[in-house]
Enzyme design. Structure first.
Site, PDB file in Angstrom:
ATOM      1  N   GLU A 229       0.688  -1.228  -0.033  1.00 34.43           N
ATOM      2  CA  GLU A 229       0.039  -0.068  -0.164  1.00 34.43           C
ATOM      3  C   GLU A 229       0.944   1.152   0.175  1.00 34.43           C
ATOM      4  O   GLU A 229       1.898   1.531   0.782  1.00 34.43           O
ATOM      5  CB  GLU A 229      -0.868   0.040   1.263  1.00 34.43           C
ATOM      6  CG  GLU A 229      -1.774   1.131   1.049  1.00 34.43           C
ATOM      7  CD  GLU A 229      -2.531   1.309   2.630  1.00 34.43           C
ATOM      8  OE1 GLU A 229      -3.232   2.222   2.613  1.00 34.43           O
ATOM      9  OE2 GLU A 229      -2.255   0.472   3.550  1.00 34.43           O
ATOM     10  N   ARG A 449       4.859 -13.322   9.705  1.00 39.63           N
ATOM     11  CA  ARG A 449       5.512 -11.835   9.684  1.00 39.63           C
ATOM     12  C   ARG A 449       6.774 -11.755  10.335  1.00 39.63           C
ATOM     13  O   ARG A 449       6.944 -12.479  11.245  1.00 39.63           O
ATOM     14  CB  ARG A 449       4.154 -10.974  10.606  1.00 39.63           C
ATOM     15  CG  ARG A 449       4.676  -9.572  10.468  1.00 39.63           C
ATOM     16  CD  ARG A 449       3.708  -8.719  11.409  1.00 39.63           C
ATOM     17  NE  ARG A 449       4.137  -7.616  11.807  1.00 39.63           N
ATOM     18  CZ  ARG A 449       3.708  -6.547  11.693  1.00 39.63           C
ATOM     19  NH1 ARG A 449       2.474  -6.457  11.042  1.00 39.63           N
ATOM     20  NH2 ARG A 449       3.969  -5.317  12.014  1.00 39.63           N
ATOM     21  N   LYS A 459       2.963   1.357   9.990  1.00 41.41           N
ATOM     22  CA  LYS A 459       3.102   2.502   9.286  1.00 41.41           C
ATOM     23  C   LYS A 459       2.761   3.596   9.794  1.00 41.41           C
ATOM     24  O   LYS A 459       3.159   4.912   9.683  1.00 41.41           O
ATOM     25  CB  LYS A 459       2.828   2.366   7.801  1.00 41.41           C
ATOM     26  CG  LYS A 459       3.982   1.432   6.953  1.00 41.41           C
ATOM     27  CD  LYS A 459       3.286   1.666   5.339  1.00 41.41           C
ATOM     28  CE  LYS A 459       2.431   0.627   5.234  1.00 41.41           C
ATOM     29  NZ  LYS A 459       2.343   0.566   3.823  1.00 41.41           N
TER      30      LYS A 459
END
Length: 730
Positions: A229, A449, A459
């Site tokens: 993203e 992860r 983020k």
């Protein structure tokens, strides 16, 4: 026309041909030749033959399905031919080391010998080295040719199964020879040798953790996507996803595309798009094309409306907090059973971005009683009047990631969607949405992860540090972003090795930074140049009574064990600077070693009223033995050519290894994360370029962030961690 068999003398197997065929998945039935002088040959099903090692190798390169295996154009094919001719030098005893030196120098800054793809040139040179057996192994362990060793290990890691089989069968301790029976003791020793060739990527005797299979994957029919993203820069966690996509694409001879999931205009920008593409290039991720979810906005709007008409979605104006509570409690919305007509009416209000539409969202009509809460009528579309960074104010509605991702994955022909295991509960939702849309199913493959100690990867939280001036930007060396860790001095090949060591495991893990920096040190130490610096504060002048009356200069290596680091000019003077920390350790009449010069005996020590050493006198004793001295001191000449430095150290942004669920990161902020120390450095430092890595003798590794401009402006050097436990800045 198929290859019916390959014939060659048992004592001299054409290793490069067998290796290339193995890598390309081309079966080569072996028919050992009885003549010891005969050339290797292919025998075809129609009776034709081809002879000669490199003739056969070129043939394999032409018929292989591996992209650009024999070059992507005529020029690259010509370059490959040059390397095939050069490969024969490796089998020449006297010229072996000369060839290693040449290839090592050529590979500096390169991943492959020709272009950006694995080719038969790589296989030929790799096989030439491996075929010498212990001769290459001893050189590899000596760390003499670091670029060559790095390249050799990376080729082996990329084609591990194929090359390991060839090594185990044809290469013994003495080099090339007869094929080894599978269960013989010699084979066992070869297997051990093969494991040692694998280097740090896997431990001897164990299967590398990243050697796993994608479900239902077919060679040549795998298409993957790396889908960040554009709401921040790529960080180390994203790197794992990107590199795993590339690993599987190469393994299955498939494709990777980059897709920006740009469905939230409030967080996204073109700055992030540009820098993510820059980070992808830095990571060496090769992709077929770049797409955007926003490219599919018209189709997504059409799909949402189609689902509303089918009764598989509805428009809901329940306030967000109330909606969240209803989902948790399994309570159906009051809007769930509205008519299709009412839903379409509100849908048009959303498209228009009206006051009424802004209060609505589109939800999928799935199952409000499902134990998996992701299936409890998830949101598909939201109304948002904020302009989009690519398409401006054309739309007032935007799809959620949960709605857009399964649609675009299927439409773009993705075969396998790699997702971190934190999304596990949403896998059922992904499949259900694709089913309701009537689209081809995309298989999900999960991996764990990547979590790092003392590190925030959200983020949203990283943005807080940027917006509040706690860091200098997204490329700050304290940040876990690709640009941040590279700016701090991490080599990308260290990051790749670190990530591939963990592989595609689904086990959650909290990784130590020390392990990554230890790998990095092994890469930079054998090649980075050595320089000298003295801390400015309280530095002490040593006068050598028998020192040179006039300064003189010697040209010495910047790295004693690596010629490629070049040379530097060292000035020798009667008066020299020492670090205060060293000076206070010296006792009267003690013999010390001045590095790169020789021994000296300290005769006089002057101190101030506080007992601090202010000045030293002594005499050179160059005939003295370095082995007898306790102190080995770095020093600088007293000249006006010295360079002013700023040595910068960094610490973690938070003081806790791992935040607990619900714990606020603001409560564990590290009050001291940056320390600058003024120093002076040798005159050669003025030649450093930005990004160059060096070692300051006895002080550690550094990366040049601001190079020399003028005497009044300090050269800024960032300290690079070396893997030893950090105790915090003082």
């Amino acid at each position: 026309m198929e290859i019916q068999s390959v014939a060659f003398p048992a004592e001299t197997p054409p290793l490069s041909v067998i290796a290339a065929a193995n890598v390309a998945g081309i079966p080569l039935p072996i028919a050992t030749s009885t003549s010891p002088d005969s050339s290797p040959s292919f025998h075809f099903s129609n009776g034709l033959k081809l002879r000669g090692t490199y003739v056969l190798l070129r043939y394999v390169g032409r018929i292989a399905t591996i992209p650009h295996f024999y070059g992507q154009n005529a020029y690259e094919s010509g370059q490959i031919d040059e390397w095939l001719e050069y490969a024969s030098i490796l089998s020449s005893g006297s010229a072996f080391e000369t060839a290693c030196k040449y290839v090592d120098s050529y590979l500096e800054g390169r991943t492959f010998l020709v272009g950006n793809f694995l080719s038969i040139a790589d296989i030929a040179i790799w096989s030439g080295l491996a075929g010498t057996g212990l001769r290459w192994e001893s050189l590899r362990k000596s760390k003499k040719y670091q670029n060559l060793v790095r390249w050799f290990n990376s080729i082996l890691a990329e084609c591990r199964d194929a090359l390991t089989e060839v090594l185990a069968t044809y290469v013994g301790k003495r080099g090339l020879g007869k094929p080894v029976p599978a269960k013989s003791k010699e084979h066992q020793s070869v297997s051990e040798s093969t494991n040692s060739v694998n280097g740090d990527i896997s431990k001897a005797g164990s299967k590398p953790s990243f050697e796993v299979d994608l479900p239902d994957a077919e060679i040549g029919n795998v298409k993957l996507r790396f889908a960040p993203e554009p709401s921040g820069y790529l960080h180390i966690g994203h790197s794992k996803a990107g590199l795993l996509n590339q690993y599987f694409a190469r393994r299955y001879q498939g494709q990777v595309i980059v897709r920006f999931d740009d469905t939230n205009p409030a967080k996204e920008s073109n700055e992030f798009v540009d820098n993510i593409l820059k980070d992808i290039e830095t990571l060496g991720i090769k992709h077929e094309t770049v797409t955007f979810t926003s490219d599919y906005f018209p189709q997504l709007i059409g799909m949402a409306e189609n689902l509303i008409r089918q009764g598989k979605a509805y428009v809901d104006d329940t306030p967000r907090e109330e909606m969240q509570k209803e989902r948790m409690d399994g309570i159906e919305s009051k809007c769930r059973n509205n008519s299709v007509e009412e839903n379409l009416k509100l849908w048009k209000e959303m498209i228009a971005g009206s006051e009424r539409g802004l209060k609505c969202c589109v939800r999928g009509k799935l199952d409000m009683q499902d134990p998996n809460k992701s299936l409890r009528d998830p949101v598909y579309y939201r109304c948002n009047p904020i302009p989009h960074h690519r398409i401006g104010s054309k739309y007032k509605i935007y799809p959620t990631y949960d709605f857009a991702c399964p649609y675009v994955d299927s439409i773009e022909g993705i075969t396998h969607a790699l997702r971190s295991s934190e999304y596990h509960d949403r896998n059922a939702q992904y499949y259900r949405i694709q089913e309701d849309m009537g689209l081809r199913k995309v298989l999900i493959y999960e991996f764990s992860r990547l979590n790092m100690v003392y590190t925030l990867l959200s983020k949203r939280k990283l943005l807080w540090f940027v917006q509040n001036g706690k860091v200098d930007g997204w490329d700050d060396p304290r940040f876990p972003t690709v640009q941040g860790i590279v700016r701090r001095g991490l080599k990308i090949e260290a990051l790749i090795q670190f990530i591939l060591e963990q592989g595609a495991s689904k086990n959650l893990n909290l990784m130590e930074w020390d392990k990554l920096w230890t790998i990095n040190k092994k890469i930079i130490d054998p090649v980075c140049p050595r320089h000298t610096a003295v801390i400015e504060e309280r530095r002490v002048l040593l006068t050598l009574t028998n020192g040179p009356e006039k300064p003189f200069v010697r040209i010495i290596p910047r790295h004693k064990k690596y010629e490629g680091a070049g040379q530097k000019a060292t000035t020798f003077t009667r008066r020299i600077w020492l670090d205060y920390a060293d000076a206070e350790l010296i006792a009267a009449d003690e013999e010390v070693t001045l590095m790169d010069w020789g021994n000296a005996i300290i005769k006089g020590i002057e101190k101030d009223q506080e007992g601090k050493v202010t000045q030293l006198t002594g005499a050179l004793h160059l005939e003295g033995s370095v082995k007898t001295t306790k102190l080995k001191l770095t020093w600088l000449p007293e000249t006006n050519e010295l360079v002013h430095l700023s040595l910068v150290e960094f610490d973690y942004l938070i003081t806790k290894k791992k935040l607990e669920e619900g714990e606020d990161f603001l409560d564990v902020l590290n009050p001291c994360t940056k320390k600058e120390t003024a120093a002076i450095g040798d005159s050669n430092i003025r030649n450093l370029k930005r990004g160059e890595i060096l070692q300051l003798e006895r002080k550690g590794y550094f990366r040049c962030d601001v190079p020399y401009v003028r005497p009044s402006k300090r050269v800024v050097l960032f300290a690079i961690p070396d893997g030893r436990q950090q105790t915090g800045l003082k």
